[in-house]
Design an enzyme around this catalytic site. Structure first.
Site, PDB file in Angstrom:
ATOM      1  N   GLU A 193       9.479 -88.654  -2.445  1.00 42.78           N
ATOM      2  CA  GLU A 193      10.358 -89.836  -2.398  1.00 42.78           C
ATOM      3  C   GLU A 193      10.409 -90.411  -0.992  1.00 42.78           C
ATOM      4  O   GLU A 193      10.489 -89.661  -0.003  1.00 42.78           O
ATOM      5  CB  GLU A 193      11.765 -89.443  -2.854  1.00 42.78           C
ATOM      6  CG  GLU A 193      12.758 -90.593  -2.868  1.00 42.78           C
ATOM      7  CD  GLU A 193      14.147 -90.136  -3.285  1.00 42.78           C
ATOM      8  OE1 GLU A 193      14.535 -90.399  -4.432  1.00 42.78           O
ATOM      9  OE2 GLU A 193      14.839 -89.497  -2.457  1.00 42.78           O
ATOM     10  N   TYR A 248      12.311 -98.869  -2.166  1.00 40.44           N
ATOM     11  CA  TYR A 248      12.399 -97.493  -2.646  1.00 40.44           C
ATOM     12  C   TYR A 248      11.088 -97.151  -3.335  1.00 40.44           C
ATOM     13  O   TYR A 248      10.536 -97.968  -4.090  1.00 40.44           O
ATOM     14  CB  TYR A 248      13.560 -97.323  -3.638  1.00 40.44           C
ATOM     15  CG  TYR A 248      13.583 -95.952  -4.291  1.00 40.44           C
ATOM     16  CD1 TYR A 248      14.274 -94.901  -3.717  1.00 40.44           C
ATOM     17  CD2 TYR A 248      12.885 -95.713  -5.482  1.00 40.44           C
ATOM     18  CE1 TYR A 248      14.277 -93.636  -4.291  1.00 40.44           C
ATOM     19  CE2 TYR A 248      12.876 -94.459  -6.061  1.00 40.44           C
ATOM     20  CZ  TYR A 248      13.580 -93.428  -5.471  1.00 40.44           C
ATOM     21  OH  TYR A 248      13.571 -92.185  -6.051  1.00 40.44           O
TER      22      TYR A 248
END
Length: 386
Positions: A197, A109
């Protein structure tokens, strides 16, 4: 402003961030053609909506032949995709992204976000890629790495190394990750993004680093500097009432409650929503008309609130400073008369010209209930909506 994954990846390409080969398709036939151009299987077919959790809702699927690509894309396009972020009403899928499959060795992530508390930019990373970061933060917060960057000095080499070593990468993947971070940070800064992101960021078996997913949110207040980004806006993905409110410079967010509220000032609006909830009702919206609102803006705000069929009552909470109470009252009365209001309205106002404002409301002949303070207002409107 939000954009689709395929649009975010267009910007990634512009800044040299590695992504899988692929293209967007608006029909099953186009999806088949894209897969044919990719020249190998499996490929991934991904529904394009402004929401996360698509995989769990059936919006991300592997296909191992051209016929399967066409079949999967045909099922997705036109479906109502429900995820934890769309709510039970879901979102209509109108397009899909078709991409090459990858030999994934590790999922990570990675995000860049502005942190108001520290007044810095935060690089956030985790080895728990592919999962909801909120769940990781709640259940295993030790797995989240945070590196703070002073926006005045910008991203330095050691920031990227902190992230890479914190993710326990193989030596061969450290340099590509640092380069990717540098590119992402430039994109974040130059386009006034509020969030960039990648979930997941993948390390392949060949130690290549690629953005398998892409999400970018932009600061609406800076969009006047980025006309090219405005072309990415997809009105089909936005709430119609929020689109209407934006035409009148109203800060409106639609919610799922039963009490509409109109407030001047974001902080006061948040407090008003909280006290509505404490009184036993649920806010149907966030609406900040702003300190400099005029009667026309108030009237349009009132009309937009009433356009929501879930609204069973309205609470108006105004502290008159720049927006005088008499101006507010005129806007409310005009809107109430034009819309033929059929739900109860509670008005709490204090500040500049408050007596004139109260007199305008009292002499209007409309069914407007005054309140002595915010607590009294919340109790009254909660009782009215049951």
């Amino acid at each position: 402003m939000k954009i689709h994954e395929y649009q975010a990846k267009t910007l990634f390409q512009r800044y040299g961030v590695p992504i899988p080969k692929g293209a967007v398709a608006f029909s099953a036939e186009e999806a088949r053609a894209v897969a044919e151009d990719l020249g190998g299987f499996p490929v991934v077919v991904k529904a394009q909506i402004h929401a996360g959790g698509r995989g769990k809702g059936g919006g991300v699927k592997l296909a191992r032949s051209l016929d399967e690509v066409q079949s999967v894309a045909g099922q997705m396009i036109g479906m109502n995709l429900v995820t934890h972020q769309t709510g039970p009403e879901g979102r209509l899928v109108k397009k899909v992204l078709v991409e090459q499959g990858l030999n994934i060795a590790k999922e990570l992530y990675l995000s860049i976000i502005a942190d108001r508390a520290s007044a810095k930019i935060v690089l956030m990373a985790s080895e728990a890629g592919g999962m909801d970061i909120e769940a990781v933060a709640e259940q295993t917060p030790e797995k989240i790495i945070k590196v703070f960057v002073n926006p005045l000095t910008g991203l330095q080499a050691y920031h990227g190394l902190q992230v890479a070593y914190g993710l326990h990468l193989e030596d061969a993947a450290v340099k590509p990750l640092v380069q990717l971070l540098n590119s992402l940070y430039r994109l974040f800064s130059e386009y006034d993004a509020s969030l960039v992101e990648i979930n997941p960021l993948v390390i392949t078996a060949e130690q290549s680093v690629l953005a398998l997913d892409a999400k970018i949110n932009f600061d609406d207040n800076a969009l006047f500097r980025h006309k090219d980004i405005l072309e990415f806006r997809d009105l089909d993905e936005e709430n119609p009432l929020e689109i209407e409110a934006s035409k009148f410079n109203l800060n409106y967010i639609n919610l799922d409650g039963n009490v509409g509220n109109m407030v001047n000032g974001a902080g006061l609006a948040m407090a008003t929503m909280d006290i509505i909830k404490l009184a036993g009702a649920r806010p149907a919206n966030f609406l900040d008309v702003g300190g400099g609102a005029n009667a026309e803006m108030v009237e349009n705000g009132f009309r937009i609130i009433l356009s929501d069929p879930h609204v069973k009552g309205i609470l108006i909470n105004i502290f008159g400073g720049i927006l005088r109470c008499d101006v507010l009252a005129e806007g409310v009365v005009n809107a109430a008369r034009k819309t033929g209001i059929k739900v109860p309205v509670v008005v709490r106002m204090e500040g500049t010209n408050v007596e004139q404002g109260r007199r305008i409301l009292a002499e209007s002949g409309l069914n407007l209930t005054p309140a002595v303070d915010l607590k009294d207002a919340a109790r009254k409107v909660a009782a009215m909506v049951g």
